[in-house]
Enzyme design. Structure first.
Site, PDB file in Angstrom:
ATOM      1  N   GLY A 238      -9.364  -3.709  -8.471  1.00 56.41           N
ATOM      2  CA  GLY A 238      -9.351  -2.325  -8.920  1.00 56.41           C
ATOM      3  C   GLY A 238     -10.683  -1.646  -9.121  1.00 56.41           C
ATOM      4  N   GLU A 274      -9.197 -10.239  -8.217  1.00 54.46           N
ATOM      5  CA  GLU A 274      -8.530  -9.932  -6.948  1.00 54.46           C
ATOM      6  C   GLU A 274      -9.102  -8.661  -6.335  1.00 54.46           C
ATOM      7  OE1 GLU A 274      -4.618  -9.341  -8.502  1.00 54.46           O
ATOM      8  OE2 GLU A 274      -4.240 -11.466  -8.863  1.00 54.46           O
ATOM      9  N   ARG A 277     -10.698  -3.344  -2.366  1.00 55.12           N
ATOM     10  CA  ARG A 277     -11.463  -2.166  -1.966  1.00 55.12           C
ATOM     11  C   ARG A 277     -12.978  -2.373  -2.113  1.00 55.12           C
ATOM     12  NH1 ARG A 277      -9.248   3.006  -2.250  1.00 55.12           N
ATOM     13  NH2 ARG A 277      -7.601   2.142  -3.544  1.00 55.12           N
ATOM     14  N   ARG A 313      -5.111   7.432   4.400  1.00 54.62           N
ATOM     15  CA  ARG A 313      -5.550   7.674   3.016  1.00 54.62           C
ATOM     16  C   ARG A 313      -5.706   9.155   2.664  1.00 54.62           C
ATOM     17  NH1 ARG A 313      -9.763   6.310   0.933  1.00 54.62           N
ATOM     18  NH2 ARG A 313      -8.838   5.850  -1.076  1.00 54.62           N
ATOM     19  N   TYR A 317      -3.349   9.895  -0.315  1.00 55.03           N
ATOM     20  CA  TYR A 317      -4.010   9.866  -1.624  1.00 55.03           C
ATOM     21  C   TYR A 317      -4.987  11.019  -1.807  1.00 55.03           C
ATOM     22  CZ  TYR A 317      -2.698   4.904  -1.032  1.00 55.03           C
ATOM     23  OH  TYR A 317      -2.044   3.730  -0.784  1.00 55.03           O
ATOM     24  N   CYS A 345       1.527  15.216  15.009  1.00 61.04           N
ATOM     25  CA  CYS A 345       2.239  16.462  14.750  1.00 61.04           C
ATOM     26  C   CYS A 345       2.740  16.520  13.317  1.00 61.04           C
ATOM     27  CB  CYS A 345       3.365  16.628  15.763  1.00 61.04           C
ATOM     28  SG  CYS A 345       2.680  16.869  17.389  1.00 61.04           S
ATOM     29  N   TYR A 374      -7.680  -0.353   3.032  1.00 62.56           N
ATOM     30  CA  TYR A 374      -6.468   0.472   3.137  1.00 62.56           C
ATOM     31  C   TYR A 374      -6.563   1.426   4.334  1.00 62.56           C
ATOM     32  CZ  TYR A 374      -6.146  -1.643  -1.419  1.00 62.56           C
ATOM     33  OH  TYR A 374      -6.141  -2.572  -2.426  1.00 62.56           O
TER      34      TYR A 374
HETATM   35  C1  LIG Z   1      -3.894  -3.839  -4.608  1.00 57.22           C
HETATM   36  C2  LIG Z   1      -4.086  -4.961  -5.557  1.00 57.22           C
HETATM   37  C3  LIG Z   1      -5.351  -5.514  -5.753  1.00 57.22           C
HETATM   38  C4  LIG Z   1      -6.588  -4.979  -5.089  1.00 57.22           C
HETATM   39  O1  LIG Z   1      -6.971  -3.747  -5.600  1.00 57.22           O
HETATM   40  P1  LIG Z   1      -8.360  -3.087  -5.179  1.00 57.22           P
HETATM   41  O2  LIG Z   1      -8.363  -1.782  -5.858  1.00 57.22           O
HETATM   42  O3  LIG Z   1      -8.346  -2.973  -3.701  1.00 57.22           O
HETATM   43  O4  LIG Z   1      -9.445  -3.982  -5.652  1.00 57.22           O
HETATM   44  C5  LIG Z   1      -5.463  -6.613  -6.594  1.00 57.22           C
HETATM   45  N1  LIG Z   1      -4.382  -7.122  -7.242  1.00 57.22           N
HETATM   46  C6  LIG Z   1      -3.148  -6.610  -7.079  1.00 57.22           C
HETATM   47  C7  LIG Z   1      -2.014  -7.225  -7.798  1.00 57.22           C
HETATM   48  C8  LIG Z   1      -2.958  -5.512  -6.238  1.00 57.22           C
HETATM   49  O5  LIG Z   1      -1.738  -4.999  -6.115  1.00 57.22           O
END
Ligand SMILES: *Cc1c(COP(=O)(O)O)cnc(C)c1O
Length: 420
Positions: A238, A274, A277, A313, A317, A345, A374
């Site tokens: 995140g 995890e 991005r 995107r 978003y 289109c 993404y």
């Molecule tokens: C999408 C996601 C991530 C990665 O998020 P980023 O913003 O790309 O770092 C990590 N963990 C889970 C559970 C996710 O759904």
């Protein structure tokens, strides 16, 4: 920091001239930089204590060559489907470095993951716990789990990528967390190993993270007091990236790492992260050619050969991507306002509205920046357009790591019924 730079008036990916690459591969195409991927991974993982598991979020950029690049640095993987799990394994990421997230794991996916000996399941509901226990018991392989808790913290990001508030489908509600652990402890196929949280994506402020991590640390202590073995804290992904070059940059990974370590230190848990991005976004660009410059009544349209099927995107978003010409504009080049659009289109097939850019000519190449995460993973064949191929660059070397689909690959699997 990335390795897409002008050299002798031409945008390069590391040592590769993008004009020449476009001539070889055709447009549009994604181009990833190995040096940038490696740098992002190293800076991020280096911000955390030894023993931290950095599980790259495969859903951000799942190309197997990219996964292998990261695997060679010791990365694990965070997967959200059986397909992603198989890709991670194929890239050489050992099962023991794979975590499995997501609200809708099927029993077939659970079986696959247990057979691969994954590090842990991040479980998102009580019924999922029951199903996993049944599958694990039948296989005779207890499932190591964390429970993803929903801390009800607003990540202050785009509504479509906030995941840690009470209104979203993710995680077990905070008020039921202890009861869910009590259930887990009773289930024969389940082995509790820790707690998991992920509050959203493109988060550019440390505060919501700190609020969530502090809540999770408190919960972890409580769960230990309840008698559970809590040895891992999975803090999710995140951390955001700069999409607009001159904007205030998001927090530095080292500040993020220091905060996460500080907030969770007393527990002595292994940290799992995890990131998706942060590793991938600025390691990839989408190179496209201007097909036409069309004068509308109210706007001037630069129509590209890349469309929303390649990069969704902006449509999904409202995201901002910098767009730069591949041939470096002269300092005196006039600037004009364009709506940069694709050929699909749909009115939403737009990369930038009223964007001031150096004057664009028909046939010119442009690069849409920060497109590594993404991007290709969300591409589709909408409008029967083959999704943009993917190219991986390393120094002066390059390789097509996903080719453009020919008609057979694009629609050769469709069938006309006998009765038609
Ligand atoms: C999408 C996601 C991530 C990665 O998020 P980023 O913003 O790309 O770092 C990590 N963990 C889970 C559970 C996710 O759904």
């Amino acid at each position: 920091m990335n390795h897409f730079e002008y050299k002798d008036g031409v945008l390069h990916a590391e040592g590769v001239d993008l004009n020449r690459l476009a001539a070889e591969v055709g447009t549009p195409f994604y181009c990833y930089s190995t040096a940038t991927l490696e740098r992002h991974y190293k800076v991020f993982s280096g911000s955390f204590p030894k023993g931290t598991l950095v599980a790259f979020s495969v859903k951000a950029l799942g190309n197997i060559a990219v996964l292998k690049t990261l695997a060679k640095l010791g990365a694990g993987a965070d997967v959200v489907s059986g397909g992603e799990l198989r890709k991670a394994l194929k890239a050489g990421i050992p099962g023991g470095r794979i975590v499995f997230s997501g609200v809708g794991k099927t029993k077939a996916e659970m079986t696959l993951a247990l057979e691969a000996g994954i590090y842990q399941f991040n479980v998102e509901s009580e019924p999922e716990l029951q199903a996993l226990s049944a599958v694990a018991t039948a296989l005779g392989k207890p499932a190591p789990i964390t429970i993803r808790v929903n801390p009800d913290v607003d990540a202050k990001t785009h509504a479509k990528i906030t995941t840690g508030t009470a209104e979203t489908k993710f995680g077990i509600p905070w008020s039921r967390a202890r009861a869910a652990y009590a259930l887990a402890a009773k289930l024969p196929g389940i082995k509790v190993v820790g707690v998991d949280v992920h509050i959203g994506s493109q988060i550019v402020d440390l505060e919501p993270f700190e609020t969530a991590f502090a809540k999770v640390a408190g919960l972890a202590a409580q769960l230990r007091a309840d008698g559970h073995v809590i040895e891992r804290l999975d803090l999710g992904g995140g951390l955001g990236v700069p999409y607009i070059t001159n904007n205030e940059p998001p927090p530095d990974p080292s500040a993020y790492g220091a905060m996460a370590s500080r907030v969770t230190r007393d527990l002595g848990c292994q940290i799992i992260l995890e990131p998706g991005r942060l590793i991938a976004a600025n390691a990839g660009i989408l190179v496209s050619r201007v097909l036409y410059v069309k004068q509308g009544e109210a706007r001037t349209f630069a129509i590209l050969d890349a469309g929303m099927n390649d990069l969704i995107r902006p449509a999904m978003y409202d995201s901002h991507h910098e767009i730069v010409p591949v041939n470096e504009p002269k300092p005196d080049c006039p600037r004009r306002r364009y709506d940069v659009v694709g050929p699909v289109c749909e009115t939403s097939d737009i990369f930038a509205a009223e964007r001031e850019l150096p004057e664009l000519a028909e046939g010119e190449l442009v690069a849409i920046l920060s497109a590594g995460a993404y991007g290709a993973v969300m591409s589709s064949a909408y409008n029967a357009r083959p999704p943009a191929p993917e190219v991986l660059v390393k120094d002066e070397q390059w390789s097509v790591v996903r080719p453009r689909l020919d008609d057979d690959a694009l629609f050769g699997s469709e069938r006309i019924p006998d009765w038609l």
